[in-house]
Design a protein around this motif. Structure first.
Motif: not given
Length: 404
Positions: A106-107, A112-119, A329-332
């Motif tokens: 992801y780097q 990162a565009s967010r701290d964690r990924v919602r599911t 990784h993409l999601d983040l």
């Protein structure tokens, strides 16, 4: 740095997975997911017989050029077999590049565009009471959003209502044919509003609910359904109609404000052009594994962002932890992230594919290990060979084959 080896590994720790492992002359390895559920061996042959010979001796850092070579160089473009094979190569090369840099993938995608990924998780039941119990179970596991599927009165076997994730025991017989499910669109259209009413009555207005029609409706039927279920405030209605005819979504969009998610069977950006340009959907649903890898998925999300459309990567049990890691990784990283489907895997699958990503409080994080953060235990994988298996097929009450 040069590629010196590329091997295709097939294993079935509960269900079949196809993995490409690329090795460089410096000993750096990368993994890519090439699983195509029900047609796995077609991708195995495509990779072994046609793609691997093209990789040996090439520079693994030339990811874009390699992608274009495999896509344009074959002349025969697109299609799920081709794009799953390209996806495996592309993802493995990103894994290598990130490992060489000593960074999680992801780097390299902008950080990162967010701290964690919602599911969201899957809840299902043969009837409404069983579905309600399943929703409670998903909430107890930490999910904050839930997809709801239930049996339909009068039908015996319906998509989304199952007991587990492993290959059906009947399919251990190599002669086993696809399971045949039955379908009645009218019964479904009458039943679903009652299902959503029961779930809302039990869990209130705040729980984000999703539902998958799984390509089974015509545009007119989907428009009717969307209008009728608006009052239940769904997070989305998924795959309401087969979207190969992208123009069909115009009718649906004209008649309902329910958010629409489409694309898990799409393989390239061309499948989305009308849908995105005319803002006919709200979420793009392709999987890294079936869309050609990380490279085209990032381009798809940037394209969708121009029309305020969000990402929602397909994440069923038949995407291996390699493909799931790439998705996370993409999601983040991407700005227009929407939500990530996450069904999880069997304990055995997680042993075969040891991964750095974690699930906690309804959210995923890819972890900080260099690359994808997934390692394949080849010795353990070898103990679980390929098992012939098919996805189900679907027939109407008079025996006519219908969309599954």
């Amino acid at each position: 740095m040069k590629i010196v080896d590329a091997r295709v590994i097939v294993t079935s720790p509960g269900r079949n997975f196809v993995t490409l492992k690329i090795t460089t002359d410096d000993g750096v390895t990368g993994l890519g997911d090439a699983t195509l559920n029900g047609r796995e061996l077609a991708v195995v042959s495509y990779l072994r017989d046609h793609v691997v010979p093209l990789l040996i001796g090439t520079d693994p850092h030339r990811i874009e050029d390699t992608w274009q070579t495999l896509y344009r160089g074959a002349y025969w473009r697109r299609g799920p077999v081709t794009m799953a094979a390209i996806a495996a190569v592309d993802t493995a090369l990103w894994d290598i590049k990130a490992k060489v840099c000593g960074l999680p993938l992801y780097q390299l995608l902008g950080g990162a565009s967010r701290d964690r990924v919602r599911t969201y998780g899957h809840a299902n039941g043969r009837d409404i009471p069983e579905l309600l119990d399943s929703v409670r179970a998903r909430l107890a596991e930490g999910y904050k959003s839930v997809r709801v599927q239930t049996g339909v009165p009068g039908l015996q076997t319906v998509y989304g209502v199952h007991a587990g994730t492993a290959i059906d025991a009947a399919q251990l017989d190599q002669r086993a044919l696809p399971v045949v499910e039955d379908w009645d669109t009218g019964a479904y259209l009458r039943h679903l509003p009652r299902v959503l009413e029961a779930v809302r009555s039990e869990f209130g207005p705040d729980l984000p609910l999703l539902h998958d029609a799984h390509h089974r409706l015509t545009p007119q039927q989907a428009a009717r359904l969307g209008k009728e279920i608006e009052r239940y405030d769904l997070f989305w209605l998924e795959d309401c109609t087969p979207a190969e005819d992208q123009r069909g979504l115009r009718l649906v969009r004209q008649h309902t404000t329910v958010p629409l998610a489409i694309g898990e069977v799409f393989n390239t950006v061309f499948d989305y052009q009308t849908l995105i340009d005319e803002q006919l959907i709200d979420y793009v649903r392709s999987a890294v594994t079936h869309f050609g890898g990380v490279t085209p998925m990032r381009k798809l999300f940037d394209y969708a962002a121009q029309r305020q459309i969000k990402s929602a990567i397909h994440g069923p049990e038949d995407i291996s932890p390699v493909g799931m890691a790439a998705a996370i990784h993409l999601d983040l990283a991407v700005h227009n992230f929407g939500i990530q489907e996450y069904s999880g895997h069997t304990a055995l699958t997680n042993e075969v594919f040891r991964h750095a990503y974690t699930f906690d409080d309804g959210h995923l994080h890819p972890g900080e290990a260099p690359g994808l953060g997934v390692e394949l235990d080849e010795e353990l994988a070898a103990g679980h060979p390929y098992v012939p298996a098919y996805l189900p097929v679907n027939r109407l009450q008079d025996g006519t084959l219908h969309d599954w």
